[in-house]
Design a protein around this motif. Structure first.
Motif, PDB file in Angstrom:
ATOM      1  N   LYS A 173      21.096  20.007   0.157  1.00  0.00           N
ATOM      2  CA  LYS A 173      22.129  19.347   0.954  1.00  0.00           C
ATOM      3  C   LYS A 173      23.339  18.943   0.117  1.00  0.00           C
ATOM      4  N   LEU A 174      23.165  18.770  -1.168  1.00  0.00           N
ATOM      5  CA  LEU A 174      24.318  18.411  -2.009  1.00  0.00           C
ATOM      6  C   LEU A 174      25.087  19.655  -2.426  1.00  0.00           C
ATOM      7  N   HIS A 255      20.696  20.130 -11.270  1.00  0.00           N
ATOM      8  CA  HIS A 255      20.302  18.796 -11.733  1.00  0.00           C
ATOM      9  C   HIS A 255      20.329  17.734 -10.627  1.00  0.00           C
ATOM     10  N   HIS A 256      21.473  17.587  -9.967  1.00  0.00           N
ATOM     11  CA  HIS A 256      21.559  16.503  -8.973  1.00  0.00           C
ATOM     12  C   HIS A 256      20.766  16.814  -7.701  1.00  0.00           C
ATOM     13  N   GLU A 257      20.707  18.081  -7.345  1.00  0.00           N
ATOM     14  CA  GLU A 257      19.899  18.468  -6.177  1.00  0.00           C
ATOM     15  C   GLU A 257      18.439  18.064  -6.427  1.00  0.00           C
ATOM     16  N   CYS A 258      17.974  18.296  -7.648  1.00  0.00           N
ATOM     17  CA  CYS A 258      16.583  17.959  -7.987  1.00  0.00           C
ATOM     18  C   CYS A 258      16.392  16.449  -8.050  1.00  0.00           C
ATOM     19  N   ALA A 263      13.786  11.683  -5.815  1.00  0.00           N
ATOM     20  CA  ALA A 263      13.896  10.310  -5.305  1.00  0.00           C
ATOM     21  C   ALA A 263      13.425  10.250  -3.853  1.00  0.00           C
ATOM     22  N   GLU A 264      13.786  11.268  -3.057  1.00  0.00           N
ATOM     23  CA  GLU A 264      13.352  11.247  -1.648  1.00  0.00           C
ATOM     24  C   GLU A 264      11.845  11.410  -1.544  1.00  0.00           C
ATOM     25  N   TRP A 275      28.190  10.478  -3.933  1.00  0.00           N
ATOM     26  CA  TRP A 275      28.059  11.412  -5.061  1.00  0.00           C
ATOM     27  C   TRP A 275      29.458  11.807  -5.496  1.00  0.00           C
ATOM     28  N   MET A 276      29.755  11.645  -6.774  1.00  0.00           N
ATOM     29  CA  MET A 276      31.101  11.979  -7.258  1.00  0.00           C
ATOM     30  C   MET A 276      30.998  13.009  -8.387  1.00  0.00           C
ATOM     31  N   HIS A 277      31.823  14.053  -8.284  1.00  0.00           N
ATOM     32  CA  HIS A 277      31.775  15.100  -9.307  1.00  0.00           C
ATOM     33  C   HIS A 277      33.154  15.361  -9.894  1.00  0.00           C
TER      34      HIS A 277
END
Ligand code: AMP
Ligand code: ZN
Length: 493
Positions: A173-174, A255-258, A263-264, A275-277
């Motif tokens: 989703k990210l 990385h962030h998807e994982c 966490a979920e 989320w900021m990139h």
């Protein structure tokens, strides 16, 4: 009243693809986590850009009156050569090549990282935790994910079951990837892997006998997967749900998807509200990267010793160059571009220096308050520093007009303008005034020259006690005198 109540900050949220009103979970407090460096090599200017972008964001949040807890980790274990759980640990590999301890590698490059960010005037985070300092927390998370049946153990390693997770959650989703595409696009397993499916990722890996960075766990002597440390440390210091998670654009996947999946799976809800990139710094149109050699090191910028540079540039000029681009835009580095920034930087600093000596009038020909709001509007619009800088140059123009008596400012307005310029340029953009540093340096040189002369006189009078005292006391405060053929010179440490 804190400024954040007057200013309506909007933040671009990478997960929704929209600019959203910024509303922290706890009124007045912001929790922000930013992925830190893997400390196996010197940071290059591309890495610096990402950390500088979040430094500006941290600074503006603080300026608005938020109490910010800024957590930025140090990755000192678990990041393998290949982001898909293969290859040697990056730090262990460097240690093997250099024939030193992995923790010597970690120490060397952590110190380098701090020195470099300090030179660029980046504020230290509130907490800087390490992956190796949080092995227990990582093991605890794996136990929970295993209990919830979103992971499986094979031969002492534990993997996250992406397909199983995706049945009840949304993996992708990210980053906008979907699991079907991942199945098609991921290289088939080579037969040696313990994974059920190639898109699964490691939570724990059993260490091969030669792998020296290892810890005991219920499954094997091994080490945590790369994504797990950020879940463990962000949860520990900011809670199961926190406000901002940042990093470079290239960390979105995997990385962030994982991190979201972990966490979920562990806590049952999304960990992060915004989320900021930050976007990439490129060189010749290609991403600056360690692995390709397409990069410039901060030390090269400061010395000018790189074929791609016409000369040396100061940390402040480099920071100004970065701030002239929006943090979500790609920025291409070139000697010409940074030379142009240097001119702009000097124009800005000259105007700030001029502010101290300009004349006040009974009336103003400029509305400083509406100018100031335009500056805030730029920052409130997802931290738009290039627009802010354009507004700062409207003020530069005004200051020069007042100096030339083509415009006027009242004493109150001048005071307000001075405060706002200082706040925006130094507190929020994090620039420093090199011209003042130069003035201070000149004063120091002149003062030491006076002492060198007095010492020479003392020696001529055979008053060696006094001449030694001058030398020793200067040395005690970090100024070393050196006698040479052409007289005495000095260095500072
Ligand atoms: P690493 O140490 O490789 O994990 O990278 C540290 C940070 O630098 C991460 O947030 C990366 O996204 C970021 N980064 C790496 N290369 C670049 C680049 N060329 N421009 C901007 N940020 C970068
Ligand atoms: Zn991370």
């Amino acid at each position: 009243m804190p400024l954040y109540q007057e200013q309506n900050l909007k933040v671009y949220n990478s997960i929704s693809g929209n600019k959203e009103n910024f509303k922290p979970i706890n009124n007045g407090y912001v929790g922000m986590y930013v992925c830190g460096p893997t400390v196996y090599s010197n940071v290059h200017l591309g890495n610096v850009r990402t950390f500088m972008s979040f430094d500006m964001i941290f600074r503006y949040l603080k300026h608005l009156g938020f109490k910010v807890r800024y957590v930025r980790n140090i990755t000192d274990a678990g990041h393998l050569e290949n982001d898909a759980d293969e290859g040697e640990d990056r730090i262990a590999k460097k240690a093997r090549l250099e024939q030193i301890e992995p923790m010597e590698v970690v120490q060397m490059y952590t110190v380098d990282f701090h020195n470099i960010l300090n030179k660029f005037n980046c504020l230290p985070p509130s907490i800087e935790p390490t992956a190796t300092g949080h092995i227990i927390e990582q093991i605890d998370i794996i136990k929970i994910i295993l209990n919830k049946d979103f992971a499986y153990e094979v031969n002492g390693s534990v993997y996250f079951d992406v397909l199983k997770f995706n049945k009840t959650h949304n993996y992708g989703k990210l980053s906008g990837r979907n699991v079907e595409d991942l199945i098609h696009n991921t290289r088939a397993l080579d037969g040696q892997s313990d994974k059920k499916n190639p898109q699964d990722f490691a939570l724990w890996k059993k260490a091969e006998p030669q792998h020296i960075m290892r810890w005991p766990s219920p499954w094997s002597d091994g080490f945590p997967g790369w994504h797990l440390e950020c879940t463990a440390m962000s949860t520990k210091y900011l809670g199961e749900q926190f406000d901002i998670h940042g990093g470079g654009m290239d960390l979105k996947f995997p990385h962030h998807e994982c991190e979201i999946a972990q966490a979920e799976a562990c806590n049952g809800h999304s960990p992060v509200n915004y989320w900021m990139h930050a976007n990439m710094l490129t060189l010749n149109g290609q991403k600056m990267a360690k692995s390709t050699g397409n990069n410039i090191l901060p030390a090269e910028i400061f010395s000018g010793k790189n074929d791609k540079l016409s000369k040396a540039f100061s940390p402040s000029v480099t920071r100004f160059f970065m701030m002239q681009a929006h943090y979500r835009s790609i920025l291409d580095f070139s000697s010409n571009a940074i030379e142009a920034s240097e001119k702009g930087y000097h124009k800005l600093m000259d105007a700030i220096n001029t502010l101290k000596s300009i004349q006040k009038s009974d009336t103003s020909t400029f509305d400083v308050r509406s100018w100031s709001q335009k500056c805030y509007d730029a920052l409130n619009d997802d931290f738009n520093t290039p627009i802010l800088i354009a507004e700062l140059f409207s003020a530069v123009k005004l200051i020069n007009q007042v100096k030339d008596q083509k415009a006027t400012l009242t004493s109150d307005d001048l005071h307000f303008l001075t405060n706002q310029m200082n706040a925006l340029v130094f507190d929020v953009l994090g620039l420093t005034n090199d011209t003042l540093t130069q003035d201070n340096h000149n004063t120091l040189s002149n003062t030491v020259e006076v002492l060198i002369k007095l010492r020479a006189e003392a020696r001529a009078n055979k008053d060696f006690a006094l001449s030694d005292k001058i030398r020793d006391e200067l040395s005690a405060i970090g100024i070393q005198l050196k006698d040479g053929k052409d007289g005495t010179s000095f260095t500072t440490n």
